[in-house]
Design an enzyme around this catalytic site. Sequence first.
Site, PDB file in Angstrom:
ATOM      1  N   GLN A 198       0.817  -1.206   0.000  1.00 49.51           N
ATOM      2  CA  GLN A 198       0.000   0.000   0.000  1.00 49.51           C
ATOM      3  C   GLN A 198       0.852   1.257   0.000  1.00 49.51           C
ATOM      4  O   GLN A 198       1.761   1.403   0.815  1.00 49.51           O
ATOM      5  CB  GLN A 198      -0.909   0.011   1.231  1.00 49.51           C
ATOM      6  CG  GLN A 198      -1.864   1.201   1.268  1.00 49.51           C
ATOM      7  CD  GLN A 198      -2.858   1.077   2.411  1.00 49.51           C
ATOM      8  OE1 GLN A 198      -2.545   1.434   3.535  1.00 49.51           O
ATOM      9  NE2 GLN A 198      -4.042   0.563   2.121  1.00 49.51           N
TER      10      GLN A 198
ATOM     11  N   ARG B 114      -5.774  -2.324   2.197  1.00 50.90           N
ATOM     12  CA  ARG B 114      -6.226  -2.188   3.584  1.00 50.90           C
ATOM     13  C   ARG B 114      -6.977  -0.883   3.781  1.00 50.90           C
ATOM     14  O   ARG B 114      -6.550   0.173   3.300  1.00 50.90           O
ATOM     15  CB  ARG B 114      -5.031  -2.233   4.542  1.00 50.90           C
ATOM     16  CG  ARG B 114      -5.418  -1.962   5.988  1.00 50.90           C
ATOM     17  CD  ARG B 114      -4.232  -2.080   6.922  1.00 50.90           C
ATOM     18  NE  ARG B 114      -3.242  -1.050   6.749  1.00 50.90           N
ATOM     19  CZ  ARG B 114      -3.320   0.183   7.260  1.00 50.90           C
ATOM     20  NH1 ARG B 114      -4.403   0.566   7.935  1.00 50.90           N
ATOM     21  NH2 ARG B 114      -2.336   1.047   7.079  1.00 50.90           N
TER      22      ARG B 114
ATOM     23  N   GLU C 287      -4.409   9.995   7.684  1.00 53.60           N
ATOM     24  CA  GLU C 287      -5.711  10.058   7.026  1.00 53.60           C
ATOM     25  C   GLU C 287      -6.726  10.790   7.891  1.00 53.60           C
ATOM     26  O   GLU C 287      -7.771  11.218   7.415  1.00 53.60           O
ATOM     27  CB  GLU C 287      -6.184   8.634   6.726  1.00 53.60           C
ATOM     28  CG  GLU C 287      -7.339   8.553   5.765  1.00 53.60           C
ATOM     29  CD  GLU C 287      -7.569   7.128   5.272  1.00 53.60           C
ATOM     30  OE1 GLU C 287      -8.740   6.773   5.043  1.00 53.60           O
ATOM     31  OE2 GLU C 287      -6.589   6.375   5.127  1.00 53.60           O
TER      32      GLU C 287
ATOM     33  N   HIS D 279       0.390   4.873   0.839  1.00 57.18           N
ATOM     34  CA  HIS D 279      -0.525   5.808   1.494  1.00 57.18           C
ATOM     35  C   HIS D 279      -0.584   7.077   0.655  1.00 57.18           C
ATOM     36  O   HIS D 279       0.453   7.610   0.235  1.00 57.18           O
ATOM     37  CB  HIS D 279      -0.015   6.122   2.900  1.00 57.18           C
ATOM     38  CG  HIS D 279      -1.024   6.779   3.780  1.00 57.18           C
ATOM     39  ND1 HIS D 279      -1.467   8.066   3.571  1.00 57.18           N
ATOM     40  CD2 HIS D 279      -1.667   6.340   4.887  1.00 57.18           C
ATOM     41  CE1 HIS D 279      -2.347   8.382   4.513  1.00 57.18           C
ATOM     42  NE2 HIS D 279      -2.486   7.352   5.312  1.00 57.18           N
TER      43      HIS D 279
END
Length: 598
Positions: A234, A411, A253, A236
Amino acid sequence: MEISERHEHDVLVIGAGGAGLRAAIAAIEAGASVGLVGKSLLGKAHTVMAEGGMAAALGNNRPEDNWQVHFRDTMRGGKGLCDWRMARAHAREAPDRVRELEAWGALFDRAEDGRMNQRPFGGHTYGRLAHVGDRTGLEMIRTLQDHAVHEGADVFMECTVFRLIVVDGRVAGALAYWRPTGEFVLFRARTVILATGGLGKAWKVTSNSWECTGDGVALAYDAGAELLGMEFVQFHPTGMVWPPSVRGTLVTEGVRGEGGVLTNRDGDRFMFRYVPEMFEGDYAESQEEADRWVAGDRVANRRPPELLTRDVVAKAIVAEVEAGRGSPHGGVFLNISEKRSPEYIKAKLPSMYHQFRELAGVDITTDAMEVGPTTHYAMGGVKVHPETATTRVPGLYAAGEVAAGLHGGNRLGGNSLSDLIVFGQRAGAAAAEEAMGVELADIPAAELSTAAEAATAPFAREDGRNPFGVQEELQQIMQDKVGIARTEGALREALGDVRRLRGALDTCSVHGGRAFNPGWHTWVDLHAMLTVAEAVVLSALERRESRGAHTRIDYPDSDASLGRVNVVIQASDGRMVTDTEPVSEPPADLTQLIEEGV
């Protein structure tokens, strides 16, 4: 090579972050003696860097929230590749694990009625992240380590495990060294739990701390375990892009969860143009609707597209930059100052306020941040049984980021911290139960001597390659050729490069003694980094489609047939090889839930 210390435990936990600490507590509660080995100081594991919160369907903000909605969000976010049994267990058990932390002393932020506050995050239908400002991971570690120590865990800090010992096909312990002295230490155990975290340091731009070199994945692979879904790394969407010295540092986030908006250099709020067909109708269709949602009217309005899943947001940012609409330093703008007051920002996002003020000279209460994708999390890892966290190596378990299955192809934010405590608890309890029926194995002295001599080999070489140079080359290769968008040609080049660097390990030399020797530490880490790099590249070559966090420019669409298989890595005759296996199909009632909702 002399082994300076020997320790014996029923259960050995390798890794002292959230998963390792929770596993240690569960094993002790089950009556086992537990050794807890950490690569850094206790309380400094990478979990402390988790900021936004932990996802659990407590229903405090919206009573409609429940485990079924959380389960559906996780399965949809994982693009069909999540193990449904893990996703169900996670969604069902996360609320109890979070309340448990609260009972042990975690000081969660509160709503006006006194209940835990829960903030929105990308991919979650409702705000369900229990949080402590933007320092949630730090509070989790503080609470868990205090409880683990008081429960009686034997803690070994600044200790690097570099070899799992397998006797007669069963894990029997681990060989490690003390980082401050370089002396070897042997841990004998009836069962072993890997809770070593991620592998992001194999890339140049990453939010991961220095410990995240893929140690547990490599330890498990070398011991005979299988790896699963390694292509899914991942990125971000929001890491710092300026100044260069802090490029990749995470921007939580939680900024978007609290109302932050993404704009390009033209001031265009571009995420409205990137809503995938899967999520059409779930997100606001206008800025006015999104703003009403942020202001608090969350029944009549839908959430902003800035809260789409991380893979979608990251790819949208890359598209804007490649189209020439990026910020001055190669990212986009993230602004929360237009939606929230300075007092609100400082209260809800104190770490972000401090981080940008000190590192970039930006006051986020008045100005926009520059952000861009950063290597952040591995969805893939050690293949485990979905109920017990066991691997195919008898006596070996894995939990947390090092273990695969829960998150599938992508995720959801906040699912990582609840993953740690749900599956840490499960692994600890199962490992303790198994340990009660197992005798400590006798470990051949010759095997220990051979492993220790191999670990000190670079000290005997003169004028070899510098391990720091090899590390830097690997990180650049992975950044350039195995990044957020991949091609067959670049991946094949990367595979050749990684295998060449693996050979270079045998030519590296390290000078000085073993005490406090960062060159030696880096050389030891490189074995793991190169193992995970090769696994990622091979898996990415095998998955000829774009799905979740894995994007193939030469295969831009998703392939329905590949959406029902996982890529598996294993050792065969000394070589790393790939295979595929079908994804376990959920029962009819859960399939209907995923497709149609509650």
